[in-house]
Design a protein around this motif. Structure first.
Motif, PDB file in Angstrom:
ATOM      1  N   MET A   1     110.533 114.922  36.995  1.00  0.00           N
ATOM      2  CA  MET A   1     111.494 115.482  38.212  1.00  0.00           C
ATOM      3  C   MET A   1     112.512 116.315  37.235  1.00  0.00           C
ATOM      4  SD  MET A   1     113.816 113.218  40.878  1.00  0.00           S
ATOM      5  CE  MET A   1     115.241 114.620  41.669  1.00  0.00           C
ATOM      6  N   LEU A   2     112.681 117.796  37.554  1.00  0.00           N
ATOM      7  CA  LEU A   2     113.555 118.251  36.754  1.00  0.00           C
ATOM      8  C   LEU A   2     114.606 118.671  37.894  1.00  0.00           C
ATOM      9  CD1 LEU A   2     114.391 119.370  34.206  1.00  0.00           C
ATOM     10  CD2 LEU A   2     112.938 121.329  34.693  1.00  0.00           C
ATOM     11  N   LEU A   3     115.761 118.697  37.924  1.00  0.00           N
ATOM     12  CA  LEU A   3     116.643 119.296  38.787  1.00  0.00           C
ATOM     13  C   LEU A   3     117.020 120.959  38.440  1.00  0.00           C
ATOM     14  CD1 LEU A   3     119.028 116.236  39.033  1.00  0.00           C
ATOM     15  CD2 LEU A   3     117.328 116.663  40.743  1.00  0.00           C
ATOM     16  N   ASP A   4     117.469 121.579  39.413  1.00  0.00           N
ATOM     17  CA  ASP A   4     117.594 123.140  39.151  1.00  0.00           C
ATOM     18  C   ASP A   4     118.625 123.222  38.227  1.00  0.00           C
ATOM     19  OD1 ASP A   4     116.032 123.845  41.137  1.00  0.00           O
ATOM     20  OD2 ASP A   4     117.327 123.939  42.927  1.00  0.00           O
ATOM     21  N   PHE A   5     119.844 122.623  38.240  1.00  0.00           N
ATOM     22  CA  PHE A   5     120.855 122.620  37.115  1.00  0.00           C
ATOM     23  C   PHE A   5     120.349 122.213  35.570  1.00  0.00           C
ATOM     24  CE2 PHE A   5     121.829 118.927  39.408  1.00  0.00           C
ATOM     25  CZ  PHE A   5     121.983 118.158  38.704  1.00  0.00           C
ATOM     26  N   LEU A  61     121.643 113.330  40.822  1.00  0.00           N
ATOM     27  CA  LEU A  61     121.734 112.815  39.775  1.00  0.00           C
ATOM     28  C   LEU A  61     121.329 111.386  39.921  1.00  0.00           C
ATOM     29  CD1 LEU A  61     123.713 114.101  36.892  1.00  0.00           C
ATOM     30  CD2 LEU A  61     121.483 114.109  36.983  1.00  0.00           C
ATOM     31  N   ALA A  62     121.830 110.843  41.047  1.00  0.00           N
ATOM     32  CA  ALA A  62     121.977 109.313  41.219  1.00  0.00           C
ATOM     33  C   ALA A  62     120.568 109.018  41.825  1.00  0.00           C
ATOM     34  CB  ALA A  62     122.980 109.192  42.426  1.00  0.00           C
ATOM     35  N   ARG A  63     119.877 110.147  42.439  1.00  0.00           N
ATOM     36  CA  ARG A  63     118.542 109.681  42.844  1.00  0.00           C
ATOM     37  C   ARG A  63     117.306 110.134  41.909  1.00  0.00           C
ATOM     38  NH1 ARG A  63     120.047 112.728  48.620  1.00  0.00           N
ATOM     39  NH2 ARG A  63     120.902 111.198  49.660  1.00  0.00           N
ATOM     40  N   HIS A  64     117.688 110.424  40.700  1.00  0.00           N
ATOM     41  CA  HIS A  64     116.648 110.888  39.977  1.00  0.00           C
ATOM     42  C   HIS A  64     115.564 110.262  39.690  1.00  0.00           C
ATOM     43  CE1 HIS A  64     115.090 112.964  36.500  1.00  0.00           C
ATOM     44  NE2 HIS A  64     115.759 113.947  36.525  1.00  0.00           N
ATOM     45  N   GLN A 114     116.067  97.147  43.951  1.00  0.00           N
ATOM     46  CA  GLN A 114     115.099  97.599  42.823  1.00  0.00           C
ATOM     47  C   GLN A 114     114.186  98.579  43.622  1.00  0.00           C
ATOM     48  OE1 GLN A 114     114.805  97.340  39.589  1.00  0.00           O
ATOM     49  NE2 GLN A 114     112.827  98.175  39.332  1.00  0.00           N
ATOM     50  N   LYS A 115     114.017  99.791  43.124  1.00  0.00           N
ATOM     51  CA  LYS A 115     113.348 101.010  43.673  1.00  0.00           C
ATOM     52  C   LYS A 115     112.059 100.968  42.792  1.00  0.00           C
ATOM     53  CE  LYS A 115     116.971 104.074  45.044  1.00  0.00           C
ATOM     54  NZ  LYS A 115     117.714 105.256  44.945  1.00  0.00           N
ATOM     55  N   GLY A 116     111.179 101.777  43.395  1.00  0.00           N
ATOM     56  CA  GLY A 116     109.759 101.920  42.545  1.00  0.00           C
ATOM     57  C   GLY A 116     109.429 103.268  41.835  1.00  0.00           C
ATOM     58  N   ARG A 117     108.674 103.531  40.754  1.00  0.00           N
ATOM     59  CA  ARG A 117     108.505 104.727  39.991  1.00  0.00           C
ATOM     60  C   ARG A 117     107.398 105.227  40.606  1.00  0.00           C
ATOM     61  NH1 ARG A 117     112.564 105.393  37.143  1.00  0.00           N
ATOM     62  NH2 ARG A 117     113.642 103.721  35.989  1.00  0.00           N
ATOM     63  N   THR A 118     106.011 104.774  40.861  1.00  0.00           N
ATOM     64  CA  THR A 118     105.084 104.984  41.310  1.00  0.00           C
ATOM     65  C   THR A 118     104.961 104.862  42.687  1.00  0.00           C
ATOM     66  OG1 THR A 118     103.774 102.829  41.029  1.00  0.00           O
ATOM     67  CG2 THR A 118     103.707 104.254  39.224  1.00  0.00           C
ATOM     68  N   GLY A 268     124.340 114.091  30.337  1.00  0.00           N
ATOM     69  CA  GLY A 268     122.878 114.447  31.042  1.00  0.00           C
ATOM     70  C   GLY A 268     122.387 113.351  31.932  1.00  0.00           C
ATOM     71  N   GLY A 269     123.192 112.285  31.919  1.00  0.00           N
ATOM     72  CA  GLY A 269     122.738 111.178  32.999  1.00  0.00           C
ATOM     73  C   GLY A 269     122.382 110.056  32.273  1.00  0.00           C
ATOM     74  N   ALA A 270     121.973 108.919  32.836  1.00  0.00           N
ATOM     75  CA  ALA A 270     121.684 107.585  32.276  1.00  0.00           C
ATOM     76  C   ALA A 270     120.239 107.635  32.211  1.00  0.00           C
ATOM     77  CB  ALA A 270     121.967 106.391  33.324  1.00  0.00           C
ATOM     78  N   HIS A 271     119.633 108.642  32.689  1.00  0.00           N
ATOM     79  CA  HIS A 271     117.925 108.551  32.556  1.00  0.00           C
ATOM     80  C   HIS A 271     117.679 109.274  31.149  1.00  0.00           C
ATOM     81  CE1 HIS A 271     119.247 112.472  34.047  1.00  0.00           C
ATOM     82  NE2 HIS A 271     117.981 113.032  33.871  1.00  0.00           N
ATOM     83  N   ARG A 272     118.724 110.220  30.847  1.00  0.00           N
ATOM     84  CA  ARG A 272     118.580 110.731  29.294  1.00  0.00           C
ATOM     85  C   ARG A 272     118.349 109.679  28.098  1.00  0.00           C
ATOM     86  NH1 ARG A 272     117.767 116.405  27.845  1.00  0.00           N
ATOM     87  NH2 ARG A 272     117.912 117.657  29.745  1.00  0.00           N
ATOM     88  N   ASP A 273     119.344 108.631  28.207  1.00  0.00           N
ATOM     89  CA  ASP A 273     119.256 107.616  27.194  1.00  0.00           C
ATOM     90  C   ASP A 273     119.413 106.375  27.866  1.00  0.00           C
ATOM     91  OD1 ASP A 273     119.883 106.312  24.907  1.00  0.00           O
ATOM     92  OD2 ASP A 273     121.015 108.032  23.934  1.00  0.00           O
TER      93      ASP A 273
END
Length: 318
Positions: A1-5, A61-64, A114-118, A268-273
């Motif tokens: 997932m890639l956000l516009d910004f 970003l919170a929903r990334h 807890q959410k899921g990825r797949t 860049g957000g928590a998902h970056r590191d």
């Protein structure tokens, strides 16, 4: 997932990777100056972009989809974790997880959405929207923590409690109300952390903490921007304006006095590191826990109640 910004940054990062690869393969040291300059440019662009995000961009970003979830943080910050299941009444809600874990030698109860990825996992986790069984399980685990005098850490990341007919028939509102009521009387320290989305009563159901914290790129509100847009403007196209009006971000909540502190995220957000983000979360938990465990139970309960009772501002009629 890639956000516009994020796209301009990612494009430069890909260019940098190609230049580094070419320099290595072709043994071209003359490229090193260009590589160094591009690295600096990327860092400056990244800092500039994420320091000036709009409220809607922070919601995004919170929903990334790559953003760390509760179990990701638990895996990173605990030496061990023993998951516990079931509400001892109806079933085991996969959208709410919890169990005992050890952080720096201290055992505590960790509970969270807890959410899921797949696609399959998202369906199993119901997209992080708990049923009544989830809140009853969480309450059971909280009472268990109290029995053994262990602190409670909750991780909040939900688009809301599940609003389905079955959930309402099984007492969704009652389950959330009961856990909110019970949390005010628990005799152990409670730290609640918004790690993603904090929507409505689904979030508040596990957020009655002595310390309520938010990660930098999260949101917390009684309603989502899309739902607010649907109500006020009769369609979802004004979600960005709704986010601005609602003032849902972590900075907004802290300025309003509705949360007690903010936790920085890697640029860049928590998902970056994830390791760096988890280290910051762990540090914050231990710091606040150190302050809370020194307080007598009576003081802890009194301050917890007063904190929530004094929220909100009343402006007299002029």
């Amino acid at each position: 997932m890639l956000l516009d910004f994020e796209k301009p940054i990612v494009e430069l990062e890909e260019k940098l990777a190609n230049m580094q690869k070419a320099a290595k393969q072709q043994n071209a040291p003359e490229l090193m100056a260009s590589i160094a300059k591009l690295s600096t440019d990327i860092q400056e662009l990244r800092n500039r972009t994420f320091q000036n995000l709009t409220r809607w961009q922070r919601v995004q970003l919170a929903r990334h989809s790559d953003r760390p979830y509760t179990l990701d943080y638990i895996q990173q910050i605990t030496e061990d974790f023993v998951p516990l299941h079931g509400d001892r009444f109806a079933g085991d809600d996969k959208a709410m997880v919890g169990g005992f874990g050890t952080i720096n030698g201290k055992t505590m109860m960790l509970i969270g959405h807890q959410k899921g990825r797949t696609t399959k996992e998202r369906q199993m986790r119901n997209f992080g929207m708990p049923n009544p069984e989830g809140y009853r399980k969480a309450l059971r685990l909280m009472h268990l923590a109290e029995k053994f005098n262990k602190a409670i850490i909750t991780f909040i990341d939900t688009p809301g409690a599940y609003p389905g007919l079955g959930a309402e028939e099984r007492g969704q509102a009652e389950a959330i109300a009961r856990i909110i009521q019970a949390m005010f009387g628990l005799s152990v320290p409670i730290i609640s952390i918004v790690i993603g989305e904090g929507a409505s009563g689904g979030a508040l159901g596990i957020a009655i903490g002595d310390r309520v914290l938010m990660l930098e790129n999260t949101w917390y509100s009684v309603i989502s921007p899309e739902s607010c847009s649907s109500i006020l403007w009769k369609n979802r196209d004004y979600k960005e304006q709704a986010a601005e009006v609602l003032q849902v971000t972590a900075n907004d909540m802290y300025n309003f006095g509705l949360v007690d502190g903010l936790i920085k995220e890697p640029v860049g957000g928590a998902h970056r590191d994830l390791p760096a983000a988890a280290a910051l979360v762990k540090e914050s938990i231990l710091m606040h826990l150190g302050n809370l465990t020194s307080k007598p139970t009576e003081t802890l309960l009194k301050e917890r109640t007063e904190k929530f009772c004094t929220m909100g501002r009343i402006q007299p009629n002029l």
